[in-house]
Design an enzyme around this catalytic site. Structure first.
Site, short mmCIF file in Angstrom:
data_model
loop_
_atom_site.label_atom_id
_atom_site.label_comp_id
_atom_site.label_asym_id
_atom_site.label_seq_id
_atom_site.Cartn_x
_atom_site.Cartn_y
_atom_site.Cartn_z
CE1 TYR A 1 -9.69 3.60 6.65
CE2 TYR A 1 -8.58 4.65 8.49
CZ TYR A 1 -8.58 4.22 7.18
OH TYR A 1 -7.47 4.42 6.40
CE LYS A 2 -8.38 0.50 4.98
NZ LYS A 2 -6.96 0.37 4.70
NE ARG B 1 -10.53 -2.17 -2.82
CZ ARG B 1 -9.86 -1.57 -1.84
NH1 ARG B 1 -8.67 -2.01 -1.48
NH2 ARG B 1 -10.36 -0.50 -1.24
CG PHE C 1 -2.00 0.98 1.24
CD1 PHE C 1 -3.15 0.77 0.51
CD2 PHE C 1 -1.90 2.14 1.99
CE1 PHE C 1 -4.18 1.69 0.50
CE2 PHE C 1 -2.93 3.08 2.00
CZ PHE C 1 -4.07 2.85 1.26
CG ASP D 1 -0.61 -2.19 6.90
OD1 ASP D 1 -1.73 -2.45 7.39
OD2 ASP D 1 -0.36 -1.15 6.27
C1 LIG Z 1 -6.20 1.53 4.56
C2 LIG Z 1 -4.76 1.22 4.69
C3 LIG Z 1 -3.92 2.05 5.40
C4 LIG Z 1 -4.45 3.34 5.98
O1 LIG Z 1 -3.54 4.06 6.71
P1 LIG Z 1 -4.00 5.32 7.56
O2 LIG Z 1 -2.74 6.03 7.83
O3 LIG Z 1 -4.63 4.78 8.82
O4 LIG Z 1 -4.97 6.11 6.75
C5 LIG Z 1 -2.60 1.68 5.56
N1 LIG Z 1 -2.12 0.53 5.01
C6 LIG Z 1 -2.93 -0.29 4.31
C7 LIG Z 1 -2.40 -1.57 3.76
C8 LIG Z 1 -4.27 0.03 4.12
O5 LIG Z 1 -5.05 -0.77 3.41
#
Ligand SMILES: *Cc1c(COP(=O)(O)O)cnc(C)c1O
Length: 413
Positions: free
Chosen positions: A223-224, A372, A126, A198
């Protein structure tokens, strides 16, 4: 496609998690296939917000830090999350965002491996993970830190005794491909590498055994799949064996062992609170705390089993529909090898996504050409999935997505 709704009804009748859907407040006639990006709202949240705003803040004012235990909220929430991660108490804390927490953990991990300087990650990771690692590196000299990126297929072969830190995301945000945490952690630790996982698309979605897998550190998203609301705080897992040797670079007062001594010397908390930095966002964290109660009587194994059944049902409907043959599945076809999502490649993916949203089927688009779909077991029924597939079928067959309004790019996709 013809029997889709009938088959879905039968599956819904047999689904032990079916009643959980009623705990969520979802708009009528909407199929929400994006709980992997922003979990929907539990009905319990409205009363919780009123309570934290009116009683705790409005009436209690500053006394609520003690009276309503605001000061303990990061660890209270952390312990609820720990149960979903296979983590014994005292190792998870709720704080900041994933991005900020990755910065903290990169600092800790690099200090734990002082003779080495390489941070390894994947090109498919990501972007925020890579940005943070790159930003972290840019403050250090070449001798102190270097960033190395490898292809996912080359990952195990890229491990060696020069690498200090391996930074990986378990579920690929595009394809949903699932990493084997136990196997990769062991392979990396064989070379003395510290691993940071992560779990943004894993926590609340797939069963985890962080303690049993000897994981060093992990971060994840509130939040997911944890349904904590937009911008909900994230979490850090840090194995207890590391707690005594940590140098956490964002030394804020909330990570101090006695913040209200106002001592000018920084003395970290000996426990997991040393990963805190500034004052926690209490309103947001209270929402997440309330949302996590939905997991109380449900096993992660049941959640995972239903999510695999949902994604398998959808995948099958798409695969057997002639019109949808033009959509190319890029996710692993074996549901045990992917998270709870499916991604399809299509040259008009953006427009199809917008046209789906106009029909109340909410999915998302990932640049440049991916559609997705997330399969959250807690609030989706098989009937929802059948309806989504039928809507998609109709849009692709009629090419209704070619209307110009569906191609107008928005800021958030
Ligand atoms: C959604 C997501 C994030 C989000 O990071 P924030 O800093 O909390 O916004 C980070 N890594 C991955 C793999 C994600 O899918």
């Amino acid at each position: 496609m013809i029997n889709a709704l009938k088959n879905a009804l039968e599956l819904d009748h047999k689904d032990p998690l079916a009643p959980v859907k009623d705990k969520f407040e979802l708009p009528q006639n909407t199929v929400y296939l994006d709980g992997n990006s922003l979990g929907p709202m539990l009905t319990s949240i409205k009363a919780a917000v009123t309570d934290v705003v009116q009683q705790q803040w409005g009436s209690g004012l500053i006394t609520s830090w003690n009276r309503h235990h605001w000061i303990d909220l990061p660890t209270t929430v952390g312990e609820k999350i720990a149960k979903l991660l296979g983590a014994a108490p005292g190792q998870v804390v709720c704080t900041d965002s994933v991005s900020v927490n990755l910065f903290k953990l990169l600092g800790c991990a690099l200090k734990l491996n002082p003779k080495r300087n390489v941070v390894l990650t994947e090109t498919s990771n990501f972007p925020t993970d890579v940005y943070i690692a790159d930003g972290f590196r840019s403050f250090l000299s070449q001798q102190e830190c270097q960033l190395q990126l490898c292809d996912s297929a080359q990952l195990l072969g890229s491990l060696n005794a020069d690498i200090a830190v391996l930074l990986l995301t378990q579920v690929d945000f595009r394809s949903g491909k699932l990493h084997d945490i136990a196997k990769i952690t062991a392979a990396a630790q064989h070379f003395g590498i510290i691993v940071i996982w992560d779990l943004a698309h894993s926590a609340g979605a797939v069963p985890l055994r962080l303690d049993a897998w000897n994981v060093d550190f992990a971060v994840g998203c509130g939040y997911k799949y944890l349904n904590g609301g937009p911008g909900a705080p994230a979490f850090i897992y840090a194995a207890k064996r590391h707690h005594g040797n940590i140098v956490q670079p964002l030394q804020g007062w909330m990570g101090h062992k006695a913040p209200f001594d106002f001592d000018l010397d920084y003395s970290p908390s000996p426990d997991v609170r040393q990963f805190l930095c500034g004052t926690p966002p209490i309103v947001s964290m209270h929402i997440l705390n309330t949302a996590l109660d939905v997991f109380q009587d449900i096993s992660m194994e049941d959640i995972r089993a239903k999510a695999m059944a949902l994604s398998g049902f959808f995948e099958n409907l798409i695969a057997t529909s002639e019109t949808l043959g033009e959509m190319q599945l890029i996710s692993p076809t074996d549901p045990t090898q992917r998270g709870n999502q499916l991604a399809y490649r299509h040259p008009n993916a953006y427009a199809i996504c917008q046209a789906l949203i106009a029909e109340n089927v909410i999915a998302d688009f990932r640049s440049p050409d991916l559609l997705r779909f997330g399969f959250s077991a807690l609030f989706l029924s098989f009937t929802d999935i059948a309806n989504a597939a039928l809507t998609l079928h109709k849009l692709v067959k009629t090419k209704a997505y070619l209307e110009p309004r569906f191609s107008q790019r928005q800021r958030v996709t």
